[in-house]
Design an enzyme around this catalytic site. Sequence first.
Site, PDB file in Angstrom:
ATOM      1  N   HIS A 164       0.897  -1.126   0.127  1.00 45.37           N
ATOM      2  CA  HIS A 164       0.078   0.026   0.104  1.00 45.37           C
ATOM      3  C   HIS A 164       1.057   1.270  -0.052  1.00 45.37           C
ATOM      4  O   HIS A 164       2.268   1.018   0.110  1.00 45.37           O
ATOM      5  CB  HIS A 164      -0.850  -0.033   1.251  1.00 45.37           C
ATOM      6  CG  HIS A 164      -0.445   0.090   2.633  1.00 45.37           C
ATOM      7  ND1 HIS A 164       0.465  -0.676   3.164  1.00 45.37           N
ATOM      8  CD2 HIS A 164      -0.176   0.973   3.586  1.00 45.37           C
ATOM      9  CE1 HIS A 164       1.005  -0.489   4.287  1.00 45.37           C
ATOM     10  NE2 HIS A 164       0.425   0.758   4.673  1.00 45.37           N
ATOM     11  N   HIS A 216      -7.105  -2.559   5.657  1.00 42.48           N
ATOM     12  CA  HIS A 216      -6.193  -1.705   6.132  1.00 42.48           C
ATOM     13  C   HIS A 216      -7.013  -0.289   6.215  1.00 42.48           C
ATOM     14  O   HIS A 216      -6.421   0.699   6.202  1.00 42.48           O
ATOM     15  CB  HIS A 216      -4.846  -1.430   5.592  1.00 42.48           C
ATOM     16  CG  HIS A 216      -3.956  -0.794   6.584  1.00 42.48           C
ATOM     17  ND1 HIS A 216      -3.779  -0.752   7.873  1.00 42.48           N
ATOM     18  CD2 HIS A 216      -2.646   0.166   5.961  1.00 42.48           C
ATOM     19  CE1 HIS A 216      -3.018  -0.085   8.268  1.00 42.48           C
ATOM     20  NE2 HIS A 216      -2.237   0.770   7.325  1.00 42.48           N
ATOM     21  N   ASP A 233       5.699   5.183   5.190  1.00 48.01           N
ATOM     22  CA  ASP A 233       6.652   4.282   5.837  1.00 48.01           C
ATOM     23  C   ASP A 233       6.967   2.885   4.892  1.00 48.01           C
ATOM     24  O   ASP A 233       7.731   2.032   5.395  1.00 48.01           O
ATOM     25  CB  ASP A 233       6.658   4.036   7.300  1.00 48.01           C
ATOM     26  CG  ASP A 233       5.256   3.490   7.597  1.00 48.01           C
ATOM     27  OD1 ASP A 233       4.145   4.000   6.985  1.00 48.01           O
ATOM     28  OD2 ASP A 233       5.384   2.173   8.137  1.00 48.01           O
TER      29      ASP A 233
END
Length: 355
Positions: free
Chosen positions: A108, A207, A112
Site C-alpha cells: 500500500h 487496512h 513508511d
Amino acid sequence: MKKLVIVLFLLTLVLLAYEQRATIALRIAPVAIEAAMSGNRLEELGNGLHVVLCGAGGPMPDPKRSSACVAVAAGNELFVVDAGTGGVRNLARMRFPLGNIGAVFLTHFHSDHIDGLGEMAMMRWVSGANTEPLAVHGPAGVKQVVEGFNETYAADAGYRNAHHGDTVAPLSGTGMTPIEFPLPEKGQSLVIYQKGDLRVETIAVDHFPVKPAVAYLFHYRGRSVLISGDTVKSKNIEKFARGIDLLVHEALAPNLVHIMNAAAGKVGDKRMEKITHDILDYHATPVQAAETARDAGVGHLLYYHIVPPLILPGAKAAWLEGVDEVFTNYTVGQDGTTFTLPPNSDEIIKVGSSL
C-alpha cells in the site's frame, strides 16, 4: 611486582595502539574493504526460498528496526516487498547484490512503506549497471507513486550518467516502471508474477481507510511465504496462509499504545494522543497474528512492522503478552532477521544476521 610490570606493559601497548590508530586502520582497511566488496549474501544462502527483514519496524524510530521492507530471495534472484526508509542500506550492509533486485512489490502507499523507493531504484541501477528500469508492482495508485519518484530523481540520473558514463549508469536503466494489477476479490488470489519455479500471488487485506491494501504470497520449489502488509486480523490471510511455511505478519500491541496514549494526554500532546487512539483500529495485535498462524497451521510466524518500538526494558515481553498461550513457533523480527527454506523440504531455518 611481576603483575605490575605486565599491567604496565599492556597499558603501554594500548597507548601505542591508540596513538597509531590511523596507521593501523589504513593497513587493515584494504583487507576489510576487499572482503566486503567480494561478499555476496545470495550466493552464501544458496538455492531455496529465503526471507530477510530489511526493515522490521513501523513509522516510529526504533534503533533495531527500520521502516517496512522484506527481501525475498528465490535462487539467485532478489525481490523486495515494500521499500521503507533504511531498507536498501540494510540490504547493502548485509552484502546483498543490489543490482540483482528484480522487482519491488508494494502492499500500500503509506509513507513508511514507500519512502525509500527512490533510493532503492537508484542504488539498484548503479550497483548493477542495469539497462532496464526497476519494475514496481502494486495495486491502483502505483503509477502515480512511481512517476513521482521518477520525476524527483530525474536530475540525479542525469548527473550520475554525466559523471560515470554508461559503464556505471546507463540512462536506459534509470528510474522505475509501474506494473499495476486489479485488487482481487476477498477469497480470491491473483498471480502477478511468474518466472521459472517462482510464483507470486496477491490477495486483498483490510487496512481501512487505506485502500487498496494487499498481501503477497511467494511459492518456490515446494516452499511458501506470505507477507501480510498492514492489516487487521483477516480471514482472507488465514485462508491463503493455510499450510504455508512462513507467515510474515505485522502487529501492534494495544497495551503499549494505550500507555503512550495516556502519557500524551497527561503532557498535553493532542497530536500524539489522537494518533495513538486512531492507529488501534487498523492493525492486527500480536495475539491476533498468533491466532491466524495457529488457525492456518503455518510452520512459523515472523513478526514485523512492530509497533510501538521496543526500546524500554521489558517492552518485548509486554508486546508478546498472551502470545505463548496461542502459538509458540514465532520470532519477533528486527533488521537482519533471516529465514531460509530449503527446496522441497519441511525445514525452516533461522540463520544468523549479518547486520
